[in-house]
Motif scaffolding. Sequence first.
Motif, PDB file in Angstrom:
ATOM      1  N   GLY A 253       0.804  -1.211   0.000  1.00  0.00           N
ATOM      2  CA  GLY A 253       0.000   0.000   0.000  1.00  0.00           C
ATOM      3  C   GLY A 253       0.837   1.260   0.000  1.00  0.00           C
ATOM      4  O   GLY A 253       1.996   1.265  -0.404  1.00  0.00           O
ATOM      5  N   ASP A 254       0.252   2.341   0.490  1.00  0.00           N
ATOM      6  CA  ASP A 254       0.905   3.641   0.454  1.00  0.00           C
ATOM      7  C   ASP A 254       1.911   3.785   1.587  1.00  0.00           C
ATOM      8  O   ASP A 254       1.579   3.530   2.749  1.00  0.00           O
ATOM      9  N   CYS A 310       2.693  19.695  -0.437  1.00  0.00           N
ATOM     10  CA  CYS A 310       3.432  18.433  -0.398  1.00  0.00           C
ATOM     11  C   CYS A 310       2.713  17.355  -1.201  1.00  0.00           C
ATOM     12  O   CYS A 310       3.332  16.572  -1.925  1.00  0.00           O
ATOM     13  N   LYS A 311       1.404  17.338  -1.085  1.00  0.00           N
ATOM     14  CA  LYS A 311       0.605  16.345  -1.811  1.00  0.00           C
ATOM     15  C   LYS A 311       0.747  16.532  -3.316  1.00  0.00           C
ATOM     16  O   LYS A 311       0.892  15.564  -4.068  1.00  0.00           O
ATOM     17  N   SER A 312       0.740  17.784  -3.755  1.00  0.00           N
ATOM     18  CA  SER A 312       0.821  18.061  -5.191  1.00  0.00           C
ATOM     19  C   SER A 312       2.199  17.742  -5.758  1.00  0.00           C
ATOM     20  O   SER A 312       2.337  17.470  -6.956  1.00  0.00           O
ATOM     21  N   LYS A 313       3.236  17.780  -4.915  1.00  0.00           N
ATOM     22  CA  LYS A 313       4.600  17.546  -5.393  1.00  0.00           C
ATOM     23  C   LYS A 313       5.051  16.101  -5.229  1.00  0.00           C
ATOM     24  O   LYS A 313       6.123  15.735  -5.705  1.00  0.00           O
ATOM     25  N   GLY A 317       2.119  10.216  -5.710  1.00  0.00           N
ATOM     26  CA  GLY A 317       0.703  10.483  -5.583  1.00  0.00           C
ATOM     27  C   GLY A 317       0.132  10.229  -4.201  1.00  0.00           C
ATOM     28  O   GLY A 317      -1.072   9.951  -4.058  1.00  0.00           O
ATOM     29  N   LEU A 318       0.966  10.338  -3.165  1.00  0.00           N
ATOM     30  CA  LEU A 318       0.515  10.047  -1.807  1.00  0.00           C
ATOM     31  C   LEU A 318      -0.275  11.213  -1.212  1.00  0.00           C
ATOM     32  O   LEU A 318      -0.025  12.376  -1.539  1.00  0.00           O
ATOM     33  N   ARG A 322      -2.462  13.399   5.109  1.00  0.00           N
ATOM     34  CA  ARG A 322      -3.076  12.290   5.849  1.00  0.00           C
ATOM     35  C   ARG A 322      -2.014  11.420   6.496  1.00  0.00           C
ATOM     36  O   ARG A 322      -2.144  11.009   7.665  1.00  0.00           O
ATOM     37  N   LEU A 323      -0.939  11.136   5.758  1.00  0.00           N
ATOM     38  CA  LEU A 323       0.142  10.323   6.316  1.00  0.00           C
ATOM     39  C   LEU A 323       0.784  11.011   7.514  1.00  0.00           C
ATOM     40  O   LEU A 323       1.116  10.364   8.511  1.00  0.00           O
TER      41      LEU A 323
END
Length: 337
Positions: A253-254, A310-313, A317-318, A322-323
């Motif tokens: 998973g992620d 951070c998500k966009s970079k 694609g994580l 949320r992490l």
Amino acid sequence: MTTITLGGTGIQIEKNGFGCLPIQRISQKEAAYLLRKAVDGGMNYFDTARSYSDSEEKIGYAFQGIRDKVILATKSHAKTGQELKEHLETSLRNLRTDYIDIYQFHNPAFCPKPGGEDGLYDAALEAKAQGKIGHISITNHRLAVAHEAIDSGLYATLQFPYSYLAGPQEQELVDKCQKVGMGFIAMKGMAGGLIRSGPAAAAWMALQPTVVPIWGVQHKWELDQFLSAVRETPAMTEEYQQIIDHDRKELAGDFCRGCGYCMPCPAGIEINQCARMSLMLRRAPEASWLSDQWQAEMKKIENCLHCNQCKSKCPYGLDTPRLLAENYQDYKTYLAR
């Protein structure tokens, strides 16, 4: 020793390469010892970058008098052709050489091509014509850019994250490179520290005939385990397979690979460590991760702006915010035990 040809370059190298990012963390004397020991042990491919602080300088110091025994690869994160020329001259000076065997564009957000407004590829072509570089290559963390680089036919090698935790998307890149005769260099063969068994990782890499892993080395014990794979090609034992199966199950998973391309964070959070803290606590000696320093770093997550930069970079694609939140909750539970 297992000698392979690096893609269509004609360059013969020992299959196990030396990743020179970690040597920026040790002294020049310590780095020179490891680098010369690697050469004496059969390694001949060394990969660094202009952005790895003094890594190039340490390599240049260590390899005085034996330049003809090693294959040198470095990288430029330049944004323009003129900047690339400046990076190249600095690298040549630091490495104490008049040519670099493999010169790589360092994780560009696009695939440089001849005639581009950025001038990067044209500057590299000029340097190649001058004999300053042998082959033009590229590194990346983005699947789309990696595919475009392979399809373009412009590059001698592709460097991309690849380990026994890789999925079908990464494997497709390896297979495409093999089909077109392009070299594939595997960064993060230990998955950014999540893989703990070097021998198991080396045994798995031995089964990938066209892949050159560059093992990041900072300590003698790290080098010794990979030199053993140089002396004798490691067999995939039942014990190693069990380690691999366990890791694949645990890390399914992620998960954050720790590449750092989400950085810098406007809130000052060290995302590339904090977003995978739960895994590091369970897979590395926990004491160092529970120190006052790391408690302070993890507490910064409370200041997250939820800007989603951070998500966009993230090249994987994580959902990084949320992490971060999940890892912080787990970390506080760990501290309260």
